[in-house]
Design a protein around this motif. Sequence first.
Motif, PDB file in Angstrom:
ATOM      1  N   UNK A  92     -39.096  13.997  -2.644  1.00  0.00           N
ATOM      2  CA  UNK A  92     -39.202  14.737  -3.707  1.00  0.00           C
ATOM      3  C   UNK A  92     -40.393  14.302  -4.547  1.00  0.00           C
ATOM      4  N   UNK A  93     -41.246  15.173  -5.236  1.00  0.00           N
ATOM      5  CA  UNK A  93     -42.387  14.470  -6.115  1.00  0.00           C
ATOM      6  C   UNK A  93     -41.903  13.641  -7.096  1.00  0.00           C
ATOM      7  N   UNK A  94     -40.787  13.772  -7.617  1.00  0.00           N
ATOM      8  CA  UNK A  94     -40.200  12.877  -8.629  1.00  0.00           C
ATOM      9  C   UNK A  94     -39.592  11.614  -8.040  1.00  0.00           C
ATOM     10  N   UNK A  95     -39.542  11.372  -6.652  1.00  0.00           N
ATOM     11  CA  UNK A  95     -38.788  10.128  -6.384  1.00  0.00           C
ATOM     12  C   UNK A  95     -39.400   9.017  -7.049  1.00  0.00           C
ATOM     13  N   UNK A  96     -38.468   8.240  -7.503  1.00  0.00           N
ATOM     14  CA  UNK A  96     -39.042   6.984  -8.021  1.00  0.00           C
ATOM     15  C   UNK A  96     -38.803   5.496  -7.282  1.00  0.00           C
ATOM     16  N   UNK A  97     -39.811   4.973  -6.782  1.00  0.00           N
ATOM     17  CA  UNK A  97     -39.956   3.820  -5.918  1.00  0.00           C
ATOM     18  C   UNK A  97     -39.355   2.491  -6.613  1.00  0.00           C
ATOM     19  N   UNK A  98     -38.412   2.062  -5.985  1.00  0.00           N
ATOM     20  CA  UNK A  98     -37.937   0.759  -6.627  1.00  0.00           C
ATOM     21  C   UNK A  98     -37.734  -0.465  -5.321  1.00  0.00           C
ATOM     22  N   UNK A  99     -38.810  -1.418  -5.493  1.00  0.00           N
ATOM     23  CA  UNK A  99     -38.869  -2.213  -4.661  1.00  0.00           C
ATOM     24  C   UNK A  99     -38.393  -3.452  -5.240  1.00  0.00           C
ATOM     25  N   UNK A 100     -37.181  -3.889  -4.327  1.00  0.00           N
ATOM     26  CA  UNK A 100     -36.599  -5.312  -4.918  1.00  0.00           C
ATOM     27  C   UNK A 100     -36.811  -6.477  -3.983  1.00  0.00           C
ATOM     28  N   UNK A 101     -36.888  -7.526  -4.696  1.00  0.00           N
ATOM     29  CA  UNK A 101     -37.367  -8.661  -4.003  1.00  0.00           C
ATOM     30  C   UNK A 101     -36.343  -9.543  -3.438  1.00  0.00           C
ATOM     31  N   UNK A 102     -36.408  -9.685  -2.103  1.00  0.00           N
ATOM     32  CA  UNK A 102     -35.298 -10.569  -1.209  1.00  0.00           C
ATOM     33  C   UNK A 102     -35.658 -11.930  -1.582  1.00  0.00           C
ATOM     34  N   UNK A 103     -37.232 -12.359  -1.232  1.00  0.00           N
ATOM     35  CA  UNK A 103     -37.803 -13.707  -1.365  1.00  0.00           C
ATOM     36  C   UNK A 103     -39.094 -13.082  -1.466  1.00  0.00           C
ATOM     37  N   UNK A 104     -39.977 -14.406  -1.667  1.00  0.00           N
ATOM     38  CA  UNK A 104     -41.471 -14.150  -1.961  1.00  0.00           C
ATOM     39  C   UNK A 104     -42.170 -13.583  -1.057  1.00  0.00           C
ATOM     40  N   UNK A 105     -41.451 -13.460   0.267  1.00  0.00           N
ATOM     41  CA  UNK A 105     -42.335 -12.832   1.555  1.00  0.00           C
ATOM     42  C   UNK A 105     -41.514 -11.760   1.943  1.00  0.00           C
ATOM     43  N   UNK A 111     -34.405   4.157   0.648  1.00  0.00           N
ATOM     44  CA  UNK A 111     -34.990   5.637   0.860  1.00  0.00           C
ATOM     45  C   UNK A 111     -33.690   6.483   0.808  1.00  0.00           C
ATOM     46  N   UNK A 112     -34.091   7.828   0.500  1.00  0.00           N
ATOM     47  CA  UNK A 112     -33.059   8.893   0.873  1.00  0.00           C
ATOM     48  C   UNK A 112     -32.543   8.878   2.461  1.00  0.00           C
ATOM     49  N   UNK A 113     -31.551   9.510   2.667  1.00  0.00           N
ATOM     50  CA  UNK A 113     -31.071   9.433   3.987  1.00  0.00           C
ATOM     51  C   UNK A 113     -31.980  10.158   4.857  1.00  0.00           C
ATOM     52  N   UNK A 114     -32.220   9.729   5.943  1.00  0.00           N
ATOM     53  CA  UNK A 114     -32.998  10.591   6.881  1.00  0.00           C
ATOM     54  C   UNK A 114     -32.549  11.904   7.205  1.00  0.00           C
ATOM     55  N   UNK A 115     -33.233  12.821   7.886  1.00  0.00           N
ATOM     56  CA  UNK A 115     -32.702  13.777   8.286  1.00  0.00           C
ATOM     57  C   UNK A 115     -33.681  14.355   9.430  1.00  0.00           C
ATOM     58  N   UNK A 116     -33.292  15.662  10.037  1.00  0.00           N
ATOM     59  CA  UNK A 116     -33.735  16.131  11.016  1.00  0.00           C
ATOM     60  C   UNK A 116     -35.206  17.146  10.567  1.00  0.00           C
ATOM     61  N   UNK A 117     -36.263  17.019  10.636  1.00  0.00           N
ATOM     62  CA  UNK A 117     -37.105  17.600   9.813  1.00  0.00           C
ATOM     63  C   UNK A 117     -37.604  18.819  10.672  1.00  0.00           C
ATOM     64  N   UNK A 118     -37.623  18.973  12.096  1.00  0.00           N
ATOM     65  CA  UNK A 118     -38.297  20.069  12.614  1.00  0.00           C
ATOM     66  C   UNK A 118     -37.340  21.445  12.742  1.00  0.00           C
TER      67      UNK A 118
END
Length: 222
Positions: A92-105, A111-118
Motif C-alpha cells: 500500500x502507498x502508506x507502507x512504512x519501511x523498517x530496516x533493522x540492522x543485524x550486523x554492519x554488513x 514485508x507483507x505476506x506474498x500472494x499470487x498476483x495474476x
Amino acid sequence: MNQIITAIIVATLVGGGMYWQLEKANADWEEKYKIALDSRPASYGQLSKVNRVELATTTVQQKCTAEELTLIGDSIIDFEWEMEFAYGIDLPPSFEWKIDEISPKKGKVILPMISQLRPTMVEFSRIREIDPSSGDRWELLIGRAQAAASQWLELEQQNKLANDRNVIESARSSAAKFLLPLIREANPDLKYTELEVIFDGEEELEAQSARIYPDKCVLASA
C-alpha cells in the motif's frame, strides 16, 4: 548633532538585534530540518515507489474428468489445464519501511505476506473425449469442467504457497536482490552487502495442509 549620533546608535543597535534574531531563527530552522532529515523513515527515494512486484513464478498443471452417465448413453471427457502463478508483494502507498540492522554488513526487512498476483484464467491445454457427446451435454460437461478448474486454481494458489517452500525461498532471494540497492540508495550511510527478507505471517503457512482435489470435475466443498 548629539541627537543625530544617538539616532544612529539606536538604529545600529536595533538593526543588529534584528540581524541577530534572523540569524538565530535561521539556525533554529536548519537544526529542525537536520533533525527531521535524520529521523525520517527510509521510505523516500526509489523505495517509496515500490508497490506491486512479482518475485517468484511457478507453473501448475491439473486435470479432471467430466462425466454424464445416462440410460441412453454416456459422455466422458478429460480436461487438462495449466497456469503460471506469479507470487509477489503488493504494498500500500502508506507502507512504512523498517530496516533493522543485524550486523554492519547485514540488514533485515519485514514485508507483507506474498500472494499470487495474476488473475486466474482457465485455458484448457487438452480436451479428450472418451465417449463423445454433443449439443446440450457437451455444453453441460465443459461448463462443469470450467467451474471446477476455476475453483481448483483459486485453491491451488494457497496450496502452492503453503506446501512448496521453493516459492517462499525464491521470492525471498528475489526481494533481497531487488531491495538491497534501493535501501542503500535511500540511506547512503548503510554498508549492507546482505539483506534478510521476512514475509509477515509466513510461519503460519506450515500449519496449513494441502488440499487434495478429486479426479472428477466436481466442485470441491467449501
